[in-house]
Design an enzyme around this catalytic site. Structure first.
Site, short mmCIF file in Angstrom:
data_model
loop_
_atom_site.label_atom_id
_atom_site.label_comp_id
_atom_site.label_asym_id
_atom_site.label_seq_id
_atom_site.Cartn_x
_atom_site.Cartn_y
_atom_site.Cartn_z
N ASP A 194 -0.40 0.40 -4.62
CA ASP A 194 -1.17 -0.76 -5.01
C ASP A 194 -0.97 -1.00 -6.51
O ASP A 194 -0.59 -0.10 -7.26
CB ASP A 194 -2.66 -0.50 -4.70
CG ASP A 194 -3.51 -1.75 -4.74
OD1 ASP A 194 -2.96 -2.82 -5.06
OD2 ASP A 194 -4.70 -1.65 -4.45
N LYS A 238 7.64 1.01 1.74
CA LYS A 238 8.32 0.13 0.79
C LYS A 238 9.73 0.60 0.48
O LYS A 238 10.66 -0.21 0.40
CB LYS A 238 7.53 0.04 -0.52
CG LYS A 238 6.20 -0.64 -0.40
CD LYS A 238 5.49 -0.70 -1.73
CE LYS A 238 5.24 0.67 -2.31
NZ LYS A 238 4.36 1.50 -1.46
N LYS A 298 7.82 9.65 -8.48
CA LYS A 298 8.38 10.56 -7.45
C LYS A 298 9.89 10.41 -7.34
O LYS A 298 10.56 11.25 -6.73
CB LYS A 298 7.75 10.27 -6.08
CG LYS A 298 6.26 10.48 -6.01
CD LYS A 298 5.77 10.53 -4.55
CE LYS A 298 6.20 9.34 -3.73
NZ LYS A 298 5.61 8.07 -4.20
N LYS A 311 0.83 -1.20 0.00
CA LYS A 311 0.00 0.00 0.00
C LYS A 311 0.88 1.26 0.00
O LYS A 311 1.94 1.29 0.60
CB LYS A 311 -0.90 -0.01 1.24
CG LYS A 311 -1.72 1.24 1.47
CD LYS A 311 -2.50 1.12 2.77
CE LYS A 311 -3.15 2.46 3.14
NZ LYS A 311 -2.14 3.48 3.49
#
Length: 324
Positions: A184, A71, A97, A66
Site C-alpha cells: 500500500d 504485483k 526485499k 496490497k
C-alpha cells in the site's frame, strides 16, 4: 547486456568530470506553510524529485496493490509480454526485499543501494552492468532496494535509481518502464514512482482487504495527478475466480478492469521454479493466461484513457464491501 546499451556507456574514469555538470536529484519536504513549487496535497510530507530526470519517449507504468497480491508476478509477466511484442523493457523493483525480478533473472540481483555502498556512493565509479541485469527474453532488470529497516527514505532510493539510469542513458534505449512498488502507499517516498509514470495500474483480488487497499492507492494516484502527468490507468484482477466485488467497486468509483488472472496453481509453481509463466510447460489454461498478458500489454501500449475515479471514504467503503 544489449550491445546498444553498452556502446553508450562512458568509462569509469570519465564519469567524475561529467558528474560535476549533471543535475542532482533533489529532495524537498512539503510541510504545511512551507513554500514549494509542486505541492502534493495539503499537510503532506512528500519527496520531490528533480523534474529534469524524465523518462524520454518510454511509456512508464507504476504498478501498485496490497502487499502479497502478486504485483511482482504480474509486473514480471507483463514485462515479458511487452518484450514478446518487440518492445525494449526495463523493470524496476522498488522494494527493500529486492525480489521483483528474480523470475526474470533467476537470482536475487544486487540492489542500487548495494552497489552504491560498494563504491562509497560515488556513482561515477559505476557501470550499467553493476546494477542492470538482463532477464528472460531481453527484459532489463533493476532492483532499487531500500534503506535498512526503520531508517531512511524509499523515495530517495527511487530517485537515486532514476538518476543512475539517466546518467547511463539507459532510458533512451527503452520503450517501456515498469515500476513494481511495494504494498500500500504508506508514504510519499514510495509514491515517488508516480512522479515518473504515465499511468498508475492497481493489482487487486476480489476480496475486502485488497479492494480496501486499492481505494487508498486510488487516493494517492489522484493526489499525484494534480501536479504530475500520471493518471489512473485501470485495475488488474489477480488471484480471483470471480470479479464481482471488484467490478461493483469500479462501477461506483469510475475505475475499469484491464485484465483478469485467475488463481491457478501454475502461477504458484512458476514462483517456486523462479520462472515467468511464459517459460512453464504449456497447458490450455496457461496459454489462456499468457494470451491475457499479451492482450494487456497491447492495450497498455496502445494507450488507455485516463480515469477520473473518485475514491471512497474509509467508512463508506467499509460499509460498501462484503455485506449481503
Amino acid at each position: 547486456m544489449k550491445t546498444a546499451w553498452k556502446a553508450s556507456l562512458p568509462r569509469r574514469g570519465q564519469r567524475r568530470e561529467q558528474r560535476k555538470q549533471e543535475p542532482m536529484t533533489t529532495l524537498s519536504l512539503n510541510r504545511p506553510g512551507a513554500r514549494t513549487s509542486r505541492p502534493d496535497g495539503e499537510g503532506s510530507v512528500q519527496v520531490e524529485l528533480d523534474a529534469r530526470f524524465d523518462s524520454g519517449a518510454a511509456k512508464v507504468f507504476a504498478v501498485y496493490g496490497k502487499g502479497g497480491i502478486g504485483k511482482s508476478t504480474t509486473s514480471s509477466n507483463l514485462s515479458v509480454a511487452f518484450s514478446k511484442l518487440g518492445k525494449r523493457v526495463l523493470q524496476i523493483g522498488c522494494d527493500p526485499k529486492h525480489d521483483s525480478t528474480f523470475t526474470l533473472t533467476k537470482r536475487l540481483a544486487p540492489t542500487v543501494i548495494d552497489v552504491l555502498e560498494s563504491v562509497e556512493f560515488h556513482s561515477e565509479e559505476l557501470r550499467a552492468e553493476d546494477f542492470v541485469f538482463e532477464g528472460y527474453n531481453g527484459v532489463m532488470c533493476v532492483e532499487a532496494g531500500g534503506p535498512p529497516a526503520g531508517t531512511g527514505c524509499g523515495g530517495y532510493v527511487v530517485g537515486q535509481t532514476v538518476k543512475l539510469l539517466k546518467e547511463h542513458r539507459l532510458l533512451e534505449d527503452t520503450d517501456v518502464v515498469i515500476f513494481d512498488v511495494l504494498g500500500d502507499v504508506v508514504c510519499g517516498g514510495f509514491a515517488s514512482p508516480l512522479q515518473h509514470a504515465e499511468r498508475g495500474v492497481i493489482v487487486t483480488a476480489n476480496d475486502f482487504d485488497s479492494i480496501f487497499a486499492m481505494n487508498r492507492i486510488v487516493s494517492a494516484i489522484q493526489a499525484k495527478a494534480k501536479n504530475y502527468d500520471v493518471r489512473l490507468g485501470g485495475v488488474i484482477a489477480n488471484r480471483s475466480a470471480a470479479t464481482d466485488e471488484i467490478d461493483r467497486y469500479n462501477d461506483a468509483t469510475g475505475l475499469k478492469r484491464l485484465a483478469h488472472f485467475p488463481d491457478l496453481d501454475v502461477i504458484r509453481r512458476s514462483r517456486l521454479k523462479k520462472s515467468t509463466l511464459f517459460e512453464m510447460d504449456s497447458t490450455p489454461e496457461l496459454e489462456a493466461v499468457q494470451q491475457e498478458y499479451l492482450q494487456l500489454a497491447a492495450k497498455l501500449w496502445a494507450g488507455t484513457d485516463p480515469l477520473d475515479a473518485i475514491p471512497m471514504k474509509d467508512r463508506d467503503i467499509f460499509d460498501f464491501l462484503g455485506f449481503d
